[in-house]
Design an enzyme around this catalytic site. Structure first.
Site, PDB file in Angstrom:
ATOM      1  N   THR A  21     -99.928 -53.755  20.879  1.00 32.76           N
ATOM      2  CA  THR A  21     -98.869 -53.193  21.730  1.00 32.76           C
ATOM      3  C   THR A  21     -99.312 -51.779  22.020  1.00 32.76           C
ATOM      4  OG1 THR A  21     -96.957 -54.487  20.543  1.00 32.76           O
ATOM      5  CG2 THR A  21     -96.546 -52.074  21.695  1.00 32.76           C
ATOM      6  N   SER A  44     -90.124 -59.466  13.143  1.00 33.57           N
ATOM      7  CA  SER A  44     -88.616 -59.168  13.332  1.00 33.57           C
ATOM      8  C   SER A  44     -87.724 -60.524  13.190  1.00 33.57           C
ATOM      9  CB  SER A  44     -88.372 -58.388  14.709  1.00 33.57           C
ATOM     10  OG  SER A  44     -89.336 -57.556  14.889  1.00 33.57           O
ATOM     11  N   ASN A  56     -89.254 -54.972  19.063  1.00 33.00           N
ATOM     12  CA  ASN A  56     -89.347 -55.945  17.946  1.00 33.00           C
ATOM     13  C   ASN A  56     -90.583 -56.645  17.835  1.00 33.00           C
ATOM     14  OD1 ASN A  56     -86.278 -55.766  16.926  1.00 33.00           O
ATOM     15  ND2 ASN A  56     -86.198 -55.590  19.229  1.00 33.00           N
ATOM     16  N   GLU A  57     -91.614 -56.064  16.918  1.00 34.98           N
ATOM     17  CA  GLU A  57     -92.985 -56.938  17.016  1.00 34.98           C
ATOM     18  C   GLU A  57     -92.599 -58.041  16.002  1.00 34.98           C
ATOM     19  OE1 GLU A  57     -95.162 -55.951  18.638  1.00 34.98           O
ATOM     20  OE2 GLU A  57     -95.512 -53.864  18.809  1.00 34.98           O
ATOM     21  N   PRO A  58     -93.718 -58.927  16.124  1.00 38.14           N
ATOM     22  CA  PRO A  58     -93.731 -60.061  15.010  1.00 38.14           C
ATOM     23  C   PRO A  58     -93.214 -60.025  13.788  1.00 38.14           C
ATOM     24  CG  PRO A  58     -95.768 -59.965  16.475  1.00 38.14           C
ATOM     25  CD  PRO A  58     -95.084 -58.797  16.864  1.00 38.14           C
TER      26      PRO A  58
END
Length: 437
Positions: A198, A183, A179-181
């Site tokens: 990532t 999300s 869940n990247e920035p």
């Protein structure tokens, strides 16, 4: 830095509630319960013991133990300890149902870099878990069927009553799972585009950066937060900054891990290095009593001077008192402390940065002998050496030292690579999506 390590207690028996934790003076800035160990090895054993206790508890009641599992470097030692407990202590996994957090999109289960391969290599192939109870998101679902597949993954978790325990790591972007920035707290299992940072951090497992998949299937933040119990791990100095943001920062989709502050039963497991930026270690005088070493006093005075934007010699007794530093004031008060600190820092300033030959260097940071030295300057970016320390650079050359410069980036961009690539990849994805329509 003074760090109180967890030596003999276990997370299981001595877990502190979030309310109790935030009420403690030394941890008053921390919004997530944290446990700090003297190394990842011991921490991993404690986590494994908690998981094993849960498995046994569920077995005694003839119930399934539903585990949410993570990949990456952090949980490897946890899995190694669980395997040991299975082989040496008879820990059975036959009542365990596992759901992994994520998988790279495009990788088959036979790919060495896939997370299903990782889990079999580190855990599943060494314990007696039933194959039908293993659930890892597939990376080979046709794109048009992804949404349906993700819904089914959610429904399967729910069919077992949700996750009893979720094990997490954390990425430097603040991601949990993938869940990247950006999300949302309510997000569920879905496909996501991976942040450049990532992919950069995970490139070690692939032949090159270009081989790292750009997309992944991941449990959502909302899915993770439904787990009854969450343990998140972070080890090493590289994680210190994101640990501080997660534990002490405001809840924000910019750092998805901060959503864990909303969970009632979560523990952040750290080592000394990953915990170093927390307030109780970085500026311990703010949260309570501390042991005032010479280095800590100097650090505190510089911090106070910068915080108040006042020269050291103008700091007053009240400045020290108002910021938890009254203990370092002696009989002479701020005046004596200021003079002592000013003299110390003054002696670190010299027109002879490499040392003045045949001079009294008793109170100088650089020795006077030998007179000529080999010196290396690390410059983050071409011209930083000239702009930031040009005077020192020139003095060192003029005074006859052998000076070398190591440039740490190529200088072709003015911002961090991961930031530039993040927006470039977003623009490309947007273009491809528009072209597809």
């Amino acid at each position: 830095m003074s760090v109180t390590m967890v030596k003999e207690s276990t997370i299981i028996s001595k877990r502190t509630s979030r309310k109790e934790w935030s009420a403690m003076e030394s941890t008053k800035f921390e919004k997530i319960h944290t446990e700090i160990f003297d190394g990842a090895d011991y921490a991993s054993k404690i986590i494994a013991q908690e998981i094993a206790a849960l498995i046994r508890y569920k077995t005694e009641r003839n119930e399934k133990c539903v585990l949410g599992l993570a990949t990456g470097s952090s949980p490897i030692q946890v899995y190694a300890e669980l395997v040991r407990m299975h082989k040496k202590e008879g820990l059975s996994f036959q009542n365990v149902v596992s759901f992994n957090l994520d998988e790279y999109y495009g990788l088959d289960k036979t790919d060495n870099q896939s997370y299903i391969h990782f889990m079999h290599h580190h855990l599943f192939d060494h314990v007696d878990i039933l194959s039908e109870n293993i659930n890892v998101p597939s990376g080979k679902i046709a794109f048009e069927h992804i949404a349906e597949y993700c819904t089914q993954y959610e429904e399967k978790i729910e069919s077992y009553g949700g996750l009893d325990f979720q094990l997490l790591g954390i990425g430097r972007t603040g991601h949990i799972g993938f869940n990247e920035p950006g999300s949302k707290i309510s997000s569920t299992t879905r496909m996501i585009t991976l942040d450049y940072l990532t992919r950069q951090d995970n490139a070690f497992a692939f032949n090159s950066m270009a081989d790292v998949p750009r997309k992944a299937v991941t449990m959502g933040v909302g899915t993770i937060l439904k787990a009854k119990r969450i343990v998140i791990m972070a080890y090493g100095m590289k994680k210190a900054e994101i640990v501080r943001k997660t534990v002490e920062g405001e809840i924000s989709s910019d750092v998805p891990a901060t959503f864990l502050q909303e969970h009632e039963d979560v523990t952040f497991v750290l080592d000394e290095n990953s915990a170093k930026d927390l307030t109780r270690f970085e500026t311990p005088w703010i949260v309570g009593d501390c042991e005032w070493s010479k280095d800590l006093k100097r650090k505190a005075v510089v911090w106070l001077s910068q915080k108040l934007n006042k020269p050291i010699l103008k700091l007053a007794d009240r400045d020290y008192n108002d910021h938890g530093m009254s203990e370092i004031l002696g009989e002479g008060g701020a005046y004596e402390v200021n003079i002592k600190m000013f003299n110390h820092f003054q002696h670190t300033i010299t027109g002879w940065p490499g040392g003045k030959p045949n001079a009294d260097d008793t109170n100088r940071p650089e020795r006077a002998t030998p007179g000529k030295k080999r010196i290396i300057i690390f410059s983050p970016h071409p011209d930083d050496d000239v702009i930031s320390m040009g005077g020192t650079f020139l003095r060192l050359v003029d005074q006859g030292h052998e000076v070398h410069v190591a440039y740490q980036t190529s200088g072709n961009i003015a911002v961090a690579d991961h930031e530039a690539f993040r927006f470039a990849e977003f623009a490309r994805e947007l273009y491809e999506h528009a072209a597809g329509d």
